[in-house]
Design a protein around this motif. Structure first.
Motif, PDB file in Angstrom:
ATOM      1  N   THR A  29      -6.708  75.362  69.708  1.00  0.00           N
ATOM      2  CA  THR A  29      -7.040  73.784  69.730  1.00  0.00           C
ATOM      3  C   THR A  29      -5.120  73.769  70.267  1.00  0.00           C
ATOM      4  OG1 THR A  29      -6.708  72.002  68.893  1.00  0.00           O
ATOM      5  CG2 THR A  29      -5.943  74.092  67.588  1.00  0.00           C
ATOM      6  N   LEU A  30      -4.589  73.313  70.461  1.00  0.00           N
ATOM      7  CA  LEU A  30      -3.855  72.614  71.389  1.00  0.00           C
ATOM      8  C   LEU A  30      -2.335  72.572  69.911  1.00  0.00           C
ATOM      9  CD1 LEU A  30      -4.358  69.610  73.714  1.00  0.00           C
ATOM     10  CD2 LEU A  30      -3.839  72.157  74.310  1.00  0.00           C
ATOM     11  N   PRO A  31      -1.719  72.938  70.235  1.00  0.00           N
ATOM     12  CA  PRO A  31      -0.202  72.918  68.853  1.00  0.00           C
ATOM     13  C   PRO A  31      -0.216  71.543  68.474  1.00  0.00           C
ATOM     14  CG  PRO A  31       0.354  74.195  71.051  1.00  0.00           C
ATOM     15  CD  PRO A  31      -0.951  73.698  71.396  1.00  0.00           C
ATOM     16  N   LYS A  32       0.286  71.187  67.684  1.00  0.00           N
ATOM     17  CA  LYS A  32       0.098  69.563  66.983  1.00  0.00           C
ATOM     18  C   LYS A  32       0.482  69.196  65.853  1.00  0.00           C
ATOM     19  CE  LYS A  32      -4.496  69.591  65.525  1.00  0.00           C
ATOM     20  NZ  LYS A  32      -4.881  71.159  65.754  1.00  0.00           N
ATOM     21  N   GLY A  33       1.124  67.778  65.362  1.00  0.00           N
ATOM     22  CA  GLY A  33       1.187  67.545  63.912  1.00  0.00           C
ATOM     23  C   GLY A  33       2.161  66.902  63.642  1.00  0.00           C
ATOM     24  N   LEU A  34       2.595  66.644  63.158  1.00  0.00           N
ATOM     25  CA  LEU A  34       3.114  64.709  62.391  1.00  0.00           C
ATOM     26  C   LEU A  34       4.650  64.882  62.724  1.00  0.00           C
ATOM     27  CD1 LEU A  34       2.121  64.982  58.993  1.00  0.00           C
ATOM     28  CD2 LEU A  34       1.265  63.645  60.641  1.00  0.00           C
ATOM     29  N   ILE A  35       5.463  63.569  63.227  1.00  0.00           N
ATOM     30  CA  ILE A  35       6.227  62.980  63.419  1.00  0.00           C
ATOM     31  C   ILE A  35       6.967  62.944  62.106  1.00  0.00           C
ATOM     32  CG2 ILE A  35       7.665  61.388  64.663  1.00  0.00           C
ATOM     33  CD1 ILE A  35       4.772  60.942  66.033  1.00  0.00           C
ATOM     34  N   ASP A  36       8.266  63.466  62.639  1.00  0.00           N
ATOM     35  CA  ASP A  36       8.748  63.426  60.628  1.00  0.00           C
ATOM     36  C   ASP A  36      10.065  62.271  60.845  1.00  0.00           C
ATOM     37  OD1 ASP A  36       7.657  65.936  59.818  1.00  0.00           O
ATOM     38  OD2 ASP A  36       9.897  66.916  60.771  1.00  0.00           O
ATOM     39  N   PRO A  37      10.245  61.795  59.651  1.00  0.00           N
ATOM     40  CA  PRO A  37      10.807  60.953  59.921  1.00  0.00           C
ATOM     41  C   PRO A  37      12.646  60.757  60.824  1.00  0.00           C
ATOM     42  CG  PRO A  37      10.511  61.082  57.322  1.00  0.00           C
ATOM     43  CD  PRO A  37      10.142  62.577  58.055  1.00  0.00           C
ATOM     44  N   GLY A  38      12.624  59.913  61.538  1.00  0.00           N
ATOM     45  CA  GLY A  38      13.783  60.140  62.435  1.00  0.00           C
ATOM     46  C   GLY A  38      13.431  60.722  63.630  1.00  0.00           C
ATOM     47  N   GLU A  39      12.747  61.191  63.615  1.00  0.00           N
ATOM     48  CA  GLU A  39      12.368  61.729  65.224  1.00  0.00           C
ATOM     49  C   GLU A  39      11.423  60.605  66.217  1.00  0.00           C
ATOM     50  OE1 GLU A  39      10.905  66.728  64.530  1.00  0.00           O
ATOM     51  OE2 GLU A  39       9.266  65.435  64.125  1.00  0.00           O
ATOM     52  N   ASP A  40      11.319  60.507  67.438  1.00  0.00           N
ATOM     53  CA  ASP A  40      11.289  60.595  68.304  1.00  0.00           C
ATOM     54  C   ASP A  40       9.642  61.731  67.911  1.00  0.00           C
ATOM     55  OD1 ASP A  40      11.263  62.363  70.015  1.00  0.00           O
ATOM     56  OD2 ASP A  40      12.467  60.411  71.254  1.00  0.00           O
ATOM     57  N   ALA A  41       8.543  60.751  69.307  1.00  0.00           N
ATOM     58  CA  ALA A  41       7.088  61.679  69.836  1.00  0.00           C
ATOM     59  C   ALA A  41       8.176  63.072  70.749  1.00  0.00           C
ATOM     60  CB  ALA A  41       5.946  61.015  70.340  1.00  0.00           C
TER      61      ALA A  41
END
Length: 181
Positions: A74-86
């Protein structure tokens, strides 16, 4: 376009660390009432990274997929942490999962999966100008990095271990973008 249904009632059904299932009592514009159930995801969203190196290879990872009880490509992926933009989240996830950082990050499109039942959205990010950079992530085991020639996507799409619809869609979107630029 028809008017959105009126939400008469929202009722929680179940909660976990990642998901919230709720029932929706709806009334449509024609007066018909129905109960729907939906899987909501909290947080700040998620990112999926199409990273392409200087050799025109896509950075893939092989990881365990609990839903299939098997390893997938698959492609790398994950959640956007608080305070981060995409874009920041995409660069962090790329470093954690594949050991690369990108100097060029471009938002491509937001994708949904099964929107009739789920509220999950993921931002597809194109990552270019890669350099080696590893951050510690939350994966339970090291992920295998696989570099795949961008001009050989049909063979990748034919592989049984590469079946995630969002990854296929993301690669098709990026391939189309790169053909037109």
């Amino acid at each position: 376009m028809p008017a959105k249904p009126e939400i008469l009632k929202l009722s929680p059904i179940a909660n976990s660390r990642l998901f919230h299932i709720e029932a929706m009592e709806l009334r449509f514009s024609n007066g018909v009432e129905r109960r729907y159930e939906r899987l909501m995801t909290g947080g700040n969203g998620a990112v999926m990274v199409v990273a392409i190196n200087e050799y025109n290879q896509v950075v893939l990872i092989r990881e365990y997929a609990a839903g299939l009880d098997d390893y997938v490509l698959t492609l790398p992926k994950g959640l956007i942490d608080p305070g981060e933009d995409a874009l920041t989240a995409a660069n962090r996830e790329l470093q954690e999962e594949a050991g690369f950082a990108a100097d060029q990050l471009t938002f491509i499109k937001q994708l949904t999966a099964a929107p009739n039942y789920m509220g999950h959205r993921i931002d597809v990010i194109l990552a270019r100008s890669l350099s080696v950079s590893k951050l510690e992530g939350d994966e339970p085991e090291p992920l295998e990095v696989v570099l795949w020639p961008l001009d050989n996507l049909p063979e990748l799409f034919a592989r049984d271990e590469f079946s995630e619809g969002r990854s296929i869609a993301a690669l098709c979107l990026v391939e189309q973008l790169l053909r037109t630029t």
